[in-house]
Write a protein that holds these residues in place. Structure first.
Motif, PDB file in Angstrom:
ATOM      1  N   THR A 166       0.819  -1.210   0.000  1.00  0.00           N
ATOM      2  CA  THR A 166       0.000   0.000   0.000  1.00  0.00           C
ATOM      3  C   THR A 166       0.859   1.268   0.000  1.00  0.00           C
ATOM      4  O   THR A 166       0.567   2.227  -0.717  1.00  0.00           O
ATOM      5  N   LEU A 167       1.934   1.247   0.799  1.00  0.00           N
ATOM      6  CA  LEU A 167       2.774   2.447   0.942  1.00  0.00           C
ATOM      7  C   LEU A 167       3.931   2.496  -0.053  1.00  0.00           C
ATOM      8  O   LEU A 167       4.668   3.488  -0.099  1.00  0.00           O
ATOM      9  N   GLY A 168       4.113   1.427  -0.812  1.00  0.00           N
ATOM     10  CA  GLY A 168       5.196   1.403  -1.796  1.00  0.00           C
ATOM     11  C   GLY A 168       6.568   1.335  -1.165  1.00  0.00           C
ATOM     12  O   GLY A 168       7.514   1.972  -1.645  1.00  0.00           O
ATOM     13  N   ILE A 169       6.695   0.591  -0.081  1.00  0.00           N
ATOM     14  CA  ILE A 169       7.973   0.439   0.611  1.00  0.00           C
ATOM     15  C   ILE A 169       8.273  -1.053   0.755  1.00  0.00           C
ATOM     16  O   ILE A 169       7.420  -1.896   0.481  1.00  0.00           O
ATOM     17  N   GLY A 170       9.451  -1.376   1.221  1.00  0.00           N
ATOM     18  CA  GLY A 170       9.831  -2.765   1.411  1.00  0.00           C
ATOM     19  C   GLY A 170       9.288  -3.328   2.710  1.00  0.00           C
ATOM     20  O   GLY A 170       9.084  -2.596   3.683  1.00  0.00           O
ATOM     21  N   ARG A 171       9.061  -4.642   2.711  1.00  0.00           N
ATOM     22  CA  ARG A 171       8.585  -5.298   3.934  1.00  0.00           C
ATOM     23  C   ARG A 171       9.580  -5.137   5.071  1.00  0.00           C
ATOM     24  O   ARG A 171       9.195  -4.956   6.226  1.00  0.00           O
ATOM     25  N   ALA A 172      10.870  -5.198   4.761  1.00  0.00           N
ATOM     26  CA  ALA A 172      11.896  -5.041   5.800  1.00  0.00           C
ATOM     27  C   ALA A 172      11.757  -3.680   6.482  1.00  0.00           C
ATOM     28  O   ALA A 172      11.945  -3.559   7.694  1.00  0.00           O
ATOM     29  N   SER A 173      11.415  -2.664   5.705  1.00  0.00           N
ATOM     30  CA  SER A 173      11.212  -1.331   6.284  1.00  0.00           C
ATOM     31  C   SER A 173      10.031  -1.338   7.243  1.00  0.00           C
ATOM     32  O   SER A 173      10.076  -0.707   8.297  1.00  0.00           O
ATOM     33  N   VAL A 174       8.973  -2.044   6.880  1.00  0.00           N
ATOM     34  CA  VAL A 174       7.798  -2.141   7.759  1.00  0.00           C
ATOM     35  C   VAL A 174       8.206  -2.814   9.068  1.00  0.00           C
ATOM     36  O   VAL A 174       7.871  -2.331  10.159  1.00  0.00           O
ATOM     37  N   TYR A 175       8.938  -3.907   8.975  1.00  0.00           N
ATOM     38  CA  TYR A 175       9.377  -4.617  10.186  1.00  0.00           C
ATOM     39  C   TYR A 175      10.272  -3.732  11.053  1.00  0.00           C
ATOM     40  O   TYR A 175      10.155  -3.736  12.284  1.00  0.00           O
ATOM     41  N   ARG A 176      11.161  -2.948  10.433  1.00  0.00           N
ATOM     42  CA  ARG A 176      12.035  -2.060  11.215  1.00  0.00           C
ATOM     43  C   ARG A 176      11.189  -1.032  11.996  1.00  0.00           C
ATOM     44  O   ARG A 176      11.462  -0.759  13.160  1.00  0.00           O
ATOM     45  N   VAL A 177      10.167  -0.491  11.367  1.00  0.00           N
ATOM     46  CA  VAL A 177       9.298   0.481  12.036  1.00  0.00           C
ATOM     47  C   VAL A 177       8.571  -0.200  13.196  1.00  0.00           C
ATOM     48  O   VAL A 177       8.512   0.318  14.309  1.00  0.00           O
ATOM     49  N   LEU A 178       8.028  -1.375  12.946  1.00  0.00           N
ATOM     50  CA  LEU A 178       7.255  -2.075  13.977  1.00  0.00           C
ATOM     51  C   LEU A 178       8.133  -2.562  15.132  1.00  0.00           C
ATOM     52  O   LEU A 178       7.649  -2.677  16.255  1.00  0.00           O
ATOM     53  N   GLU A 179       9.407  -2.818  14.854  1.00  0.00           N
ATOM     54  CA  GLU A 179      10.333  -3.234  15.910  1.00  0.00           C
ATOM     55  C   GLU A 179      10.923  -2.033  16.645  1.00  0.00           C
ATOM     56  O   GLU A 179      11.643  -2.194  17.607  1.00  0.00           O
ATOM     57  N   GLY A 180      10.597  -0.842  16.191  1.00  0.00           N
ATOM     58  CA  GLY A 180      11.061   0.381  16.865  1.00  0.00           C
ATOM     59  C   GLY A 180      12.463   0.811  16.499  1.00  0.00           C
ATOM     60  O   GLY A 180      13.069   1.618  17.204  1.00  0.00           O
ATOM     61  N   ARG A 181      12.995   0.321  15.395  1.00  0.00           N
ATOM     62  CA  ARG A 181      14.349   0.735  14.983  1.00  0.00           C
ATOM     63  C   ARG A 181      14.318   1.974  14.146  1.00  0.00           C
ATOM     64  O   ARG A 181      13.436   2.387  13.532  1.00  0.00           O
TER      65      ARG A 181
END
Length: 181
Positions: A166-181
């Motif tokens: 939806t946001l046009g970003i990588g899944r790894a980026s989503v995980y980094r945000v959700l993990e608080g990095r």
């Protein structure tokens, strides 16, 4: 025995005309050109093409050795491959001729200077960035990910794959945000 020319500049905005004309004037029958960084041999398709079809007795001609490589390691690898094929390396603006001992020595010295120049440029760039950051002028690239939007979509039950798509970003980026990095 064919003389092949290789011309390279680092960016699309730069022009290859001067190199091309010098190589043709020096007797090159064919000149391959590309606009790629010289800091690595990766992705330099025109150089790869030349390396693939040159044969024993041929010569690879460049205007200056830094057009071929900016790292002494890459330069030595290229020279070893050329030597294994029986191909000579020459430069129009420098006394480089790998068929002579003096030419080989000069080639190595120029390779060291090309790498040194690249390293100095990187150091100056880093110093400039540090100075700009200290002055509050340089803040870096704007964030490309809306952290609040990623977290909101996650709270709504969307998975990482759906958020990324939806946001046009990588899944790894989503995980980094959700993990608080």
């Amino acid at each position: 025995m064919t003389i092949y020319g290789y011309a390279r500049v680092s960016t699309n905005e730069q022009d290859l005309t001067i190199q091309r004309e010098a190589l043709l004037k020096a007797g090159c029958e064919l000149v391959r050109e590309e606009k790629r960084s010289g800091t690595t041999v990766e992705g330099r398709e025109e150089l790869d093409t030349l390396m693939a079809f040159m044969r024993a007795g041929d010569t690879l001609m460049v205007t200056r050795i830094d057009r071929l490589a900016r790292s002494i390691g890459d330069l030595q690898d290229i020279v070893r491959k050329l030597k294994a094929k029986g191909v000579a390396l020459k430069a129009t603006e420098q006394p480089i001729d790998t068929t002579s001992a003096a030419g080989k020595a000069f080639l190595d010295m120029l390779g060291v200077f090309a790498e040194f120049e690249t390293n100095l440029r990187k150091e100056r760039q880093m110093e400039g960035i540090a100075k700009a950051k200290a002055a509050g002028v340089y803040t870096g690239r704007k964030p490309s990910i809306d952290v609040a939007q990623v977290r909101a979509m996650h709270r709504q039950g969307h998975g990482a794959t759906a958020i990324a798509k939806t946001l046009g970003i990588g899944r790894a980026s989503v995980y980094r945000v959700l993990e608080g990095r």
